[in-house]
Scaffold this active site. Structure first.
Site, PDB file in Angstrom:
ATOM      1  N   GLU A   1       0.836  -1.208   0.000  1.00 15.67           N
ATOM      2  CA  GLU A   1       0.000   0.000   0.000  1.00 15.67           C
ATOM      3  C   GLU A   1       0.867   1.254   0.000  1.00 15.67           C
ATOM      4  OE1 GLU A   1      -2.964   1.034  -0.275  1.00 15.67           O
ATOM      5  OE2 GLU A   1      -4.389  -0.573   0.202  1.00 15.67           O
TER       6      GLU A   1
ATOM      7  N   ASN B   1     -10.800   5.021   1.732  1.00 12.36           N
ATOM      8  CA  ASN B   1      -9.784   4.846   0.696  1.00 12.36           C
ATOM      9  C   ASN B   1      -9.837   6.008  -0.292  1.00 12.36           C
ATOM     10  OD1 ASN B   1      -7.684   2.948  -0.001  1.00 12.36           O
ATOM     11  ND2 ASN B   1      -9.138   1.319   0.503  1.00 12.36           N
TER      12      ASN B   1
ATOM     13  N   ASP C   1     -10.122   1.272  -4.745  1.00 18.11           N
ATOM     14  CA  ASP C   1      -9.104   1.289  -3.697  1.00 18.11           C
ATOM     15  C   ASP C   1      -8.314   2.601  -3.806  1.00 18.11           C
ATOM     16  OD1 ASP C   1      -7.255   0.399  -1.669  1.00 18.11           O
ATOM     17  OD2 ASP C   1      -7.674  -1.662  -2.257  1.00 18.11           O
TER      18      ASP C   1
END
Length: 305
Positions: free
Chosen positions: A26, A163, A215
């Site tokens: 991430e 997100n 995302d």
């Protein structure tokens, strides 16, 4: 499903990032002054750095899960972790030096920070979530950490899996998504750049009409919003008026976040998550995509940690 045929674009797996895949890669961050990319592996509690020129990878371990990062002007990391926001110094690997800065009042146990990014004025925004996604708990909130070191109260609440934070090139539109399968929405806000306040929330993109879940995201120099379509193996680009105009297929199932980097900001670096079952050889690895457009430069934290 209102999907378009994905484009064929060259996608490179960055072998210099290492053969061992991330569990949950991430928060890629491009450091222009270093020509290096940083990112995290959340459950592994690590921050990684890849020198794009030499291919050398370095990693640092933190005492708790780390989900999102940015840098201040001196190179200290501002990180959103399990128990709050931390200043992180990256001395000789593998151990990082951490100092807790602030923490929200988590309404439930088992929460952590998730996606985070700075606005164009250098305020750090990050949201929280209940780590057990099966709970479908809307206990998450979005917070602002300003240059004076003050953590706001909840600015946006009722989030399941926060997100997709990003800002338009001029900074006057803020984007935010909820990537939980029960939501799959991206919102846009009018953003007061002086006050650091988002207003006039509206649905920008409803991914229930497309494949995947929205995302992490990035914005290009044309003001278009690129989101990682998790579970669909796609990068989707939406124009400023919310129209899907590009779809790029990726060799991973769960792309997680993207950022523009490279000397000309013409490369999209994409992190990914490795599924617990049925993972392919690329899942969990770092990718580089050259989509033929340039990114809008990202800002670091305006304060000093």
């Amino acid at each position: 499903m209102n999907n378009m045929q994905p484009e064929t674009v060259t996608v490179e797996r960055l072998e210099g990032a290492g053969q061992a895949p991330c569990e949950v890669g991430e928060s890629p961050v491009w450091r222009e002054q270093e020509q290096a990319l940083y990112w995290v592996d959340i459950p592994a509690r690590t921050i990684a750095r890849l020198d794009i020129g030499t291919g050398k990878k370095t990693g640092w371990r933190l005492p708790e899960k780390v989900a999102c990062i940015t840098f201040d002007r001196h190179g200290t990391v501002l990180a959103g972790c399990e128990t709050g926001l931390f200043a992180v110094s990256l001395p000789t690997a593998p151990e990082a030096s951490v100092r807790k800065l602030a923490a929200p009042d988590f309404p439930l146990p088992g929460m952590r920070f998730n996606d985070g990014r700075c606005d164009r004025q250098g305020r750090f925004w990050a949201g929280t979530m209940v780590q057990d996604m099966a709970a479908v708990s809307p206990a998450g909130s979005l917070y602002r950490y300003d240059a004076e070191g003050t953590l706001s109260t909840s600015v946006v609440d009722g989030l399941i899996v926060q997100n997709g934070l990003a800002w338009s090139p001029q900074g006057t539109t803020m984007y935010l998504s909820d990537s939980h399968p029960a939501r799959r929405l991206v919102w846009a806000f009018d953003y007061d750049t002086d006050a650091g306040e988002p207003r006039n929330r509206r649905v920008f993109a409803d991914l229930n009409q497309f494949s995947g879940r929205p995302d992490g995201a990035a914005v290009d120099s044309d003001g278009c919003y690129w989101t990682c379509a998790n579970d669909a193996g796609l990068l989707l680009r939406f124009t400023p008026d919310g129209r899907l105009d590009r779809s790029i297929a990726l060799p991973v199932t769960k792309p997680s976040m993207c950022t523009f980097g490279g000397r000309e900001l013409d490369t999209l670096f994409v992190t990914s998550i490795r599924p617990a079952d049925g993972a392919n050889e690329h899942d969990g690895h770092l990718l580089a995509v050259r989509p033929g457009v340039h990114g809008a430069p990202e800002c670091g934290y305006a304060g000093v940690l």
